[in-house]
Design an enzyme around this catalytic site. Sequence first.
Site, mmCIF file in Angstrom:
data_model
loop_
_atom_site.group_PDB
_atom_site.id
_atom_site.type_symbol
_atom_site.label_atom_id
_atom_site.label_comp_id
_atom_site.label_asym_id
_atom_site.label_seq_id
_atom_site.Cartn_x
_atom_site.Cartn_y
_atom_site.Cartn_z
ATOM 1 N N GLU A 194 0.880 -1.172 0.000
ATOM 2 C CA GLU A 194 0.000 0.000 0.000
ATOM 3 C C GLU A 194 0.910 1.212 0.000
ATOM 4 O O GLU A 194 1.580 1.475 1.000
ATOM 5 C CB GLU A 194 -0.869 0.021 1.272
ATOM 6 N N CYS A 220 -3.191 8.565 3.350
ATOM 7 C CA CYS A 220 -2.876 8.044 2.016
ATOM 8 C C CYS A 220 -4.029 8.279 1.045
ATOM 9 O O CYS A 220 -3.840 8.298 -0.161
ATOM 10 C CB CYS A 220 -2.557 6.564 2.116
HETATM 11 P P1 NAP Z 1 8.411 4.626 4.791
HETATM 12 O O1 NAP Z 1 9.619 5.407 5.094
HETATM 13 O O2 NAP Z 1 8.411 3.760 3.599
HETATM 14 O O3 NAP Z 1 8.105 3.793 6.118
HETATM 15 C C1 NAP Z 1 6.989 2.966 6.225
HETATM 16 C C2 NAP Z 1 7.289 1.792 7.151
HETATM 17 O O4 NAP Z 1 8.320 0.996 6.582
HETATM 18 C C3 NAP Z 1 7.806 2.195 8.532
HETATM 19 O O5 NAP Z 1 7.295 1.293 9.479
HETATM 20 C C4 NAP Z 1 9.323 2.030 8.397
HETATM 21 O O6 NAP Z 1 9.955 1.788 9.633
HETATM 22 C C5 NAP Z 1 9.362 0.810 7.524
HETATM 23 N N1 NAP Z 1 10.591 0.616 6.780
HETATM 24 C C6 NAP Z 1 11.456 1.541 6.309
HETATM 25 N N2 NAP Z 1 12.462 0.929 5.635
HETATM 26 C C7 NAP Z 1 12.223 -0.399 5.693
HETATM 27 C C8 NAP Z 1 12.885 -1.551 5.203
HETATM 28 N N3 NAP Z 1 14.007 -1.462 4.505
HETATM 29 N N4 NAP Z 1 12.364 -2.767 5.476
HETATM 30 C C9 NAP Z 1 11.209 -2.878 6.166
HETATM 31 N N5 NAP Z 1 10.537 -1.833 6.662
HETATM 32 C C10 NAP Z 1 11.020 -0.601 6.403
HETATM 33 O O7 NAP Z 1 7.137 5.538 4.611
HETATM 34 P P2 NAP Z 1 6.769 6.895 5.357
HETATM 35 O O8 NAP Z 1 7.362 7.993 4.564
HETATM 36 O O9 NAP Z 1 7.019 6.818 6.797
HETATM 37 O O10 NAP Z 1 5.188 6.846 5.158
HETATM 38 C C11 NAP Z 1 4.513 7.714 4.347
HETATM 39 C C12 NAP Z 1 4.117 7.066 3.044
HETATM 40 O O11 NAP Z 1 3.215 6.000 3.301
HETATM 41 C C13 NAP Z 1 3.387 8.003 2.143
HETATM 42 O O12 NAP Z 1 3.984 7.966 0.881
HETATM 43 C C14 NAP Z 1 1.971 7.454 2.068
HETATM 44 O O13 NAP Z 1 1.340 7.626 0.830
HETATM 45 C C15 NAP Z 1 2.167 6.034 2.348
HETATM 46 N N6 NAP Z 1 0.951 5.469 2.951
HETATM 47 C C16 NAP Z 1 0.189 4.650 2.204
HETATM 48 C C17 NAP Z 1 -0.964 4.101 2.733
HETATM 49 C C18 NAP Z 1 -1.822 3.175 1.931
HETATM 50 O O14 NAP Z 1 -2.678 2.529 2.533
HETATM 51 N N7 NAP Z 1 -1.659 3.053 0.649
HETATM 52 C C19 NAP Z 1 -1.336 4.401 4.035
HETATM 53 C C20 NAP Z 1 -0.534 5.269 4.763
HETATM 54 C C21 NAP Z 1 0.610 5.790 4.208
HETATM 55 P P3 NAP Z 1 10.608 2.981 10.490
HETATM 56 O O15 NAP Z 1 9.509 3.903 10.835
HETATM 57 O O16 NAP Z 1 11.171 2.286 11.666
HETATM 58 O O17 NAP Z 1 11.633 3.608 9.595
#
Ligand code: NAP
Length: 508
Positions: free
Chosen positions: A256, A295
């Site tokens: 997602e 999102c």
């Molecule tokens: P992110 O940096 O990709 O982080 C999301 C999650 O992934 C966090 O729990 C993070 O942990 C973890 N993570 C990071 N690197 C990882 C890796 N190499 N392996 C496994 N897990 C890893 O995203 P964000 O910037 O925080 O979140 C915002 C984004 O999420 C936006 O782009 C939004 O559109 C999207 N989003 C989508 C939805 C949907 O349902 N489609 C819903 C909500 C948000 P840490 O926090 O510990 O780094």
Amino acid sequence: MQVLSSYVCGRWIAGSGAAQTLVNPATEEALATASSEGVDLAAALAFARNTGGPALRALSFAERGGLLQGMADALQEARDELLALNMANGGNTRSDAKFDVDGAIATLLAYAELGAALGAGRFLLDGEGIQLGRSPRFHGQHLCVPRHGVAVHVNAFNFPAWGLAEKASAALLAGMPVLSKPATATAMAAHRAMQVIVEAKVLPEGALQMLVGAPRDLPALLGAQDVLAFTGSGETGARIRALPNIVRHSVRMNVEADSLNAAVLGPDVAHRSDMYELFLKEVLRDITQKAGQKCTAIRRVLVPAEILGAVREDLVEMLGATTVGDPADEETRMGPLASEAQMKDVLSGIEKLNAEGRRLGGQPGRLSEKGFFVSPTLFEIENGNAVHEHEVFGPVASLIPYADNPAAIVARGNGGLVCSVYSEDAAFIEEAVAGIAPWHGRIYLGHPKVELSPGPGTVLPQLVHGGPGRAGGGEELGARRALSFYLQRVALQGSRPVVQALAKGGAA
Ligand code: NAP
């Protein structure tokens, strides 16, 4: 300061080594630390596979539904505490915090009800039995059985409680144990939710574990029976997808990710009509609710060129009247962004939009020295690329005028979670839906007569959530559909009485 521990192998374990500090994004006060260093990830995965999985698979759907009911009751008891944690650690207004916590409880209850409806079965029947040859003796039946691995859930920072609950309800009901990892920056509510679930003793050992802090190499430890449901940025999702073990073992993965959700105002909608007012209200809500960190929030607002001036004026006025401040203050209607990294990301996204359009409202830059505040910001962009390609995950939207065929403009987002259409012209709606549907997981048809409409930004447990292309190509929720990700569909073929006897224990 509070130290957040992980709950693995039946106990709480505080990480060692360098910890991340969690702050109040309105005041920058440090609230807690979290580290996952030293937590034995392989042991946690094995505990889920060997202890949690068999315990869940021994239960019927109705009994697993009972577990979800128990989780919902536990969260309901702790509701006020969870709301306060989201307000302090997530920058949520009380209403934003309710959206997360009440959404979590409602989703658990919806899947508890589904479990009760599925009854005594422990696996699902997929369709009717099928006669396979000329003789009725040769018979086939599709069954869906729980996988024997672990469901790893990685969540984004914006919905700590709902993210935990919406993913866990489907997995646990299907019969798969869960290792949940909340985003670290806003993990306090998820951590407390886990504590109250553990204290309530509603789940079998190993059915639900939580890793708090950095993910380390968690996805690299998954194998053929495991699944990974990821919510976050498209970039992280793509990186995980390409890991050698994920590719080699065909680890089932649901992503997602980002989405440039659009709202389309139909050419039939008159200024100040009920439909127009609904459209304005929902666009405003999506820009400001959770400071735009949803999102599903509307990022692109498509309006007929003839009504652009009126929409511009109305939205600028409404956004200008939004009180931005510390959620602890009752006057506040929009809080800060969730973290410093998030604020920097939003400010750089605003610069990208600035380069191709006109800023209509909102003060540039950071609003104050302390706290991660930015003002709600509206752009007008006639021709641009970033507006269709770069998701600014904050209180930012762009007005885009159209002459005809808004669906073609919407499709430039290259795949989204939700698109909303506001019109009462049946022919326009039909054409818009035909053009928009292939690019989206959900279409919201706004109508002023639908009472208490939650708007396009709310994900409902009965309907699927996810979208093609940029949105990650994933699908979650959707009631019974939610279970398929955690189940292996198997085609049984053989002698009719044997196949029918095996299918007998399944839920139709
Ligand atoms: P992110 O940096 O990709 O982080 C999301 C999650 O992934 C966090 O729990 C993070 O942990 C973890 N993570 C990071 N690197 C990882 C890796 N190499 N392996 C496994 N897990 C890893 O995203 P964000 O910037 O925080 O979140 C915002 C984004 O999420 C936006 O782009 C939004 O559109 C999207 N989003 C989508 C939805 C949907 O349902 N489609 C819903 C909500 C948000 P840490 O926090 O510990 O780094």
